[in-house]
Design an enzyme around this catalytic site. Structure first.
Site, mmCIF file in Angstrom:
data_model
loop_
_atom_site.group_PDB
_atom_site.id
_atom_site.type_symbol
_atom_site.label_atom_id
_atom_site.label_comp_id
_atom_site.label_asym_id
_atom_site.label_seq_id
_atom_site.Cartn_x
_atom_site.Cartn_y
_atom_site.Cartn_z
ATOM 1 N NE ARG A 22 6.852 15.093 40.281
ATOM 2 C CZ ARG A 22 6.203 14.909 39.145
ATOM 3 N NH1 ARG A 22 5.174 14.066 39.091
ATOM 4 N NH2 ARG A 22 6.542 15.560 38.063
ATOM 5 C CE1 TYR A 50 16.359 11.660 43.342
ATOM 6 C CE2 TYR A 50 14.494 12.981 42.619
ATOM 7 C CZ TYR A 50 15.860 12.723 42.616
ATOM 8 O OH TYR A 50 16.705 13.532 41.909
ATOM 9 N N GLY A 51 12.616 13.170 46.289
ATOM 10 C CA GLY A 51 11.889 14.399 45.944
ATOM 11 C C GLY A 51 10.413 14.387 46.282
ATOM 12 C CE LYS A 106 6.486 19.654 42.922
ATOM 13 N NZ LYS A 106 6.506 20.044 41.541
ATOM 14 C CG HIS A 127 3.673 22.633 39.224
ATOM 15 N ND1 HIS A 127 3.901 21.766 38.175
ATOM 16 C CD2 HIS A 127 4.843 22.706 39.900
ATOM 17 C CE1 HIS A 127 5.143 21.331 38.225
ATOM 18 N NE2 HIS A 127 5.746 21.887 39.243
ATOM 19 C CB SER A 133 7.921 18.348 36.243
ATOM 20 O OG SER A 133 6.888 18.315 37.193
ATOM 21 C CB ALA A 134 12.058 19.110 33.892
ATOM 22 C CB CYS A 135 8.552 22.881 31.304
ATOM 23 S SG CYS A 135 8.251 21.239 30.619
ATOM 24 C CG ASP A 156 8.014 23.308 42.090
ATOM 25 O OD1 ASP A 156 8.093 23.141 40.858
ATOM 26 O OD2 ASP A 156 7.624 22.412 42.860
ATOM 27 C CG ASN A 198 14.320 14.304 38.255
ATOM 28 O OD1 ASN A 198 14.079 15.507 38.068
ATOM 29 N ND2 ASN A 198 13.707 13.608 39.202
ATOM 30 N NE ARG A 229 14.272 17.632 40.152
ATOM 31 C CZ ARG A 229 13.282 18.387 39.700
ATOM 32 N NH1 ARG A 229 13.063 19.580 40.231
ATOM 33 N NH2 ARG A 229 12.521 17.984 38.705
ATOM 34 N N GLY A 239 17.611 34.289 29.669
ATOM 35 C CA GLY A 239 17.521 35.724 29.936
ATOM 36 C C GLY A 239 16.676 36.470 28.907
HETATM 37 P P1 GTP Z 1 10.623 21.337 38.226
HETATM 38 O O1 GTP Z 1 11.547 21.643 39.358
HETATM 39 O O2 GTP Z 1 10.687 19.902 37.790
HETATM 40 O O3 GTP Z 1 9.216 21.741 38.486
HETATM 41 O O4 GTP Z 1 11.221 22.094 36.914
HETATM 42 P P2 GTP Z 1 11.255 23.628 36.408
HETATM 43 O O5 GTP Z 1 9.978 23.946 35.713
HETATM 44 O O6 GTP Z 1 11.684 24.529 37.501
HETATM 45 O O7 GTP Z 1 12.368 23.576 35.264
HETATM 46 P P3 GTP Z 1 13.839 24.235 35.190
HETATM 47 O O8 GTP Z 1 13.808 25.726 35.234
HETATM 48 O O9 GTP Z 1 14.693 23.570 36.198
HETATM 49 O O10 GTP Z 1 14.289 23.821 33.722
HETATM 50 C C1 GTP Z 1 14.348 22.483 33.285
HETATM 51 C C2 GTP Z 1 15.223 22.367 32.072
HETATM 52 O O11 GTP Z 1 14.746 23.232 31.027
HETATM 53 C C3 GTP Z 1 16.671 22.743 32.341
HETATM 54 O O12 GTP Z 1 17.523 21.817 31.723
HETATM 55 C C4 GTP Z 1 16.803 24.112 31.721
HETATM 56 O O13 GTP Z 1 18.110 24.371 31.294
HETATM 57 C C5 GTP Z 1 15.809 24.066 30.547
HETATM 58 N N1 GTP Z 1 15.247 25.422 30.248
HETATM 59 C C6 GTP Z 1 14.759 26.301 31.136
HETATM 60 N N2 GTP Z 1 14.381 27.469 30.547
HETATM 61 C C7 GTP Z 1 14.646 27.319 29.224
HETATM 62 C C8 GTP Z 1 14.488 28.174 28.075
HETATM 63 O O14 GTP Z 1 14.029 29.321 28.153
HETATM 64 N N3 GTP Z 1 14.859 27.637 26.872
HETATM 65 C C9 GTP Z 1 15.373 26.380 26.763
HETATM 66 N N4 GTP Z 1 15.722 25.939 25.539
HETATM 67 N N5 GTP Z 1 15.555 25.551 27.828
HETATM 68 C C10 GTP Z 1 15.207 26.010 29.035
HETATM 69 C C1 SPV Z 2 8.486 18.403 39.779
HETATM 70 O O1 SPV Z 2 8.590 17.256 39.322
HETATM 71 O O2 SPV Z 2 7.626 19.226 39.364
HETATM 72 C C2 SPV Z 2 9.415 18.844 40.833
HETATM 73 C C3 SPV Z 2 10.336 17.846 41.395
HETATM 74 O O3 SPV Z 2 9.376 19.990 41.225
HETATM 75 S S1 SPV Z 2 9.608 16.860 42.626
HETATM 76 O O4 SPV Z 2 9.726 17.557 43.900
HETATM 77 O O5 SPV Z 2 10.336 15.577 42.665
HETATM 78 O O6 SPV Z 2 8.205 16.637 42.324
HETATM 79 MN MN MN Z 3 7.778 21.195 40.031
#
Ligand code: GTP
Ligand code: SPV
Ligand code: MN
Length: 602
Positions: free
Chosen positions: A80, A219-220, A228, A248, A270-272, A299, A386, A388, A513
């Site tokens: 994004r 992209y995405g 989004k 979100h 995102s990615a957290c 999401d 990033n 996917r 887990g």
């Molecule tokens: P978007 O699709 O961007 O909205 O991301 P998301 O919030 O769905 O994130 P996702 O679950 O894909 O995790 C993103 C990254 O964080 C990955 O590399 C995971 O391995 C890492 N991650 C997820 N959960 C944990 C956790 O509990 N601990 C740690 N250390 N890393 C984690």
């Molecule tokens: C995010 O960035 O929170 C995503 C990926 O879920 S995207 O669809 O590219 O926004």
């Molecule tokens: Mn997201």
């Protein structure tokens, strides 16, 4: 650029019918062909063949990954682009300091100049889609017009796309006509790959017109407009007008050994960790005791008070667009099982025998990196950070049998969380709804590769909506506060942080887990069986209330996980105060009053 003002498509189309809007778009973009998508399997296969023929998709190893494909995006188009994303409201103040803004007329003129003739030589796809179960009163429809077949196949996996969605749009139009209201109501999304030139790339939203114009990215979140652009930016605006929430958030059902399922909605940036928490597999001891986890969404969450006063939520999406790096048999076995077949991978690496690969998957060495070059660690990671996967949610082994219920699922707890190496404890509970809204509004997190720009910078990301709220954050917080009324039975609000680190930079908490241990305490709090103690941030687990048995962790680290450092907290309060100040006078005073007395002025 032609400076003559021109009638914009969305404006002149107004609430005209679907057909007349599509004709107007075609007159502007001048495609060679128009294809109305029906969402069928035949259509999907035809598009795959087309993209295999022109190199947009590469088949993956059919023995290990049947029906799976690799797409390599333009190396300048991998995430994004928040700096090129605009909310175009009539009044700038309504978009808020949290959005880039452009006046609607200027934005339409700019975009229509880019779209002028841009589909010459290409096919224009008309993609009707429904966000949410097709028969759900909470669902909403849109139509994306695009010249990218990759976008079409992704939309087919991510939404209810095709004939059924078109029928719903026409049915709703007929119902409106019967009431004497003209036109069809659906979100109008216009998308073109353009030249994929970052200098000619814009993602524009017109919430007052229910319209989106996106140019120059495939992209995405820039290009799959149902996600989004529609389900968060436009929907958050609509939700405010109509009294619901578009967030979100993942939605996950936790079934306890007593057989009760509690649904939790969690907002992480995102990615957290949303996909991971939504697909969590309980630790051994919990599994044996009978705990089960059901995935509803990973999401986006749309929720509103139901007839019983509880918040009922649907996942508006039908698939997952998940982060590949870090996904493994150890971290997320459900995701790994989901993506063994019929999956589109974008910007992953390849093994010698044509299997998809990314950092954290296993210890094989890939042959080819995400750009198609022979893998050389000197070039950086093999998979783009990033990278996917796109896959239908129905393939997920933990997909909830209630994920498609038209009325949604009832939410017991809302969880906010960020990626914070310091300051924030593993978990705490908000004291009440207003405090919970404060906790969400003041969330912060380190930036990730999900958007272009620097990674690892702590920024305020209220309710994980910084990139996605379609209006002024002050109004957004006031909208959240307005849910507290006698007829609404509100869920508890919590904050978690899986990412606290020790002084050597290692995560203190095992995560994944084991996060179920934290959810167990949260459910215990909702049921009033788990103990908590007061702290300046909120309610922390009392000694022994959080189950940590069987974890390889020192007593010292256990204490540090939920410790609050008074200097860190003072710095946080200071930063929150200046954040509120940066948002101006639309921030509700009730939120400023949550700050310690000497910090809440102004
Ligand atoms: P978007 O699709 O961007 O909205 O991301 P998301 O919030 O769905 O994130 P996702 O679950 O894909 O995790 C993103 C990254 O964080 C990955 O590399 C995971 O391995 C890492 N991650 C997820 N959960 C944990 C956790 O509990 N601990 C740690 N250390 N890393 C984690
Ligand atoms: C995010 O960035 O929170 C995503 C990926 O879920 S995207 O669809 O590219 O926004
Ligand atoms: Mn997201």
């Amino acid at each position: 650029m032609n400076a003559l003002p021109r009638a914009s498509i969305a404006q002149s189309g107004g609430l005209a019918s679907l057909e007349s809007w599509v004709s107007e778009v075609a007159a502007l973009t001048r495609p060679d062909r128009i294809h109305w998508c029906d969402g069928s399997e035949t259509e999907y296969r035809h598009l795959l063949e087309l993209m295999q023929a022109d190199g947009t998709l590469l088949p993956l190893n059919p023995q290990t990954h049947p029906g799976c494909w690799l797409h390599r995006s333009d190396p300048d188009d991998v995430a994004r682009v928040e700096h090129l994303t605009f909310v175009c409201t009539r009044e700038q103040e309504d978009a808020g300091p949290n959005n880039h803004w452009m006046a609607p007329a200027a934005a339409h003129a700019k975009m229509d100049a880019l779209f002028d003739g841009c589909m010459r030589g290409r096919t224009m796809y008309v993609v009707p889609y429904c966000m949410g179960p097709i028969d759900s009163p909470l669902a909403r429809c849109g139509v994306e017009v695009t010249d990218s077949p990759y976008v079409v196949i992704n939309m087919r996996l991510m939404t209810r796309m095709g004939a059924e969605a078109r029928a719903r749009i026409e049915r709703e139009g007929a119902e409106r006509a019967a009431r004497g209201e003209p036109g069809d109501v659906f979100v109008r999304g216009l998308h073109s790959l353009g030249e994929l030139d970052p200098a000619r790339r814009f993602i524009m939203h017109f919430p007052e017109e229910l319209a989106i114009k996106s140019y120059g990215s495939g992209y995405g979140g820039n290009a799959l407009l149902g996600k989004k652009c529609h389900a968060l930016r436009i929907a958050s605006w609509q939700a405010r007008q109509e009294g619901w929430l578009a967030e979100h958030m993942l939605i996950v059902g936790i079934e306890t050994p007593a057989g009760e399922t509690h649904y939790i909605a969690a907002a992480f940036p995102s990615a957290c960790g949303k996909t991971n928490l939504a697909m969590l597999i309980p630790p051994e001891a919990y599994r044996e005791a009978g705990w089960k986890v059901w995935t509803v969404g990973d999401d986006i969450c749309w929720m509103r008070p139901g007839p019983d006063g509880r918040l009922w939520a649907i996942n508006p999406e039908a698939g997952f667009f998940g982060v590949a790096p870090g996904t493994s048999a150890a971290s997320n076995p459900n995701a790994l099982a989901t993506i063994q077949r019929d999956t589109i991978f974008t910007n992953v690496a390849l093994t010698e025998d044509g299997q998809p690969w990314w950092e954290g998957l296993d210890d094989r060495v890939p042959a080819t990196d995400w750009r198609g070059r022979p893998f050389d660690p000197a070039n950086g990671p093999a998979a783009h950070p990033n990278a996917r996967f796109t896959v239908s949610a129905a393939q997920c082994p933990s997909y909830s049998p209630h994920a498609e219920d038209p009325q949604g699922v009832p939410i017991s707890a809302i969880v906010f969380g960020g990626r914070r190496a310091t300051t924030m404890p593993l978990v705490f509970e908000a004291r009440d709804w207003t405090h919970g809204v404060f906790v969400g509004a003041t969330m912060a997190s380190e930036t990730t590769a999900a958007a272009t720009g620097q990674v690892g910078i702590v920024r305020r990301d209220p309710m994980a909506m910084k990139p996605f709220c379609g209006y002024h954050f002050g109004d957004f917080f006031a909208h959240w506060l307005a849910f507290e009324r006698p007829s609404v039975h509100l869920p508890g609000i919590f904050h978690v942080n899986w990412f606290r680190k020790d002084e050597r930079g290692a995560f203190l908490w095992p995560g994944f887990g084991e996060n179920l241990r934290v959810l167990e305490w949260i459910i215990g709090r909702v049921q009033r069986t788990a103990e908590a103690i007061e702290s300046p941030m909120g309610l922390l687990p009392a000694d022994g209330a959080l189950r940590l048995d069987g974890l390889d962790m020192s007593a010292w680290d256990e204490r540090r996980l939920i410790a609050i450092d008074s200097e860190d907290w003072a710095a946080e309060v200071h930063s929150i105060q200046s954040f509120f100040a940066s948002l101006g006078d639309r921030v509700p005073p009730q939120l400023k009053n949550q700050l310690p007395p000497d910090h809440n002025a102004g």
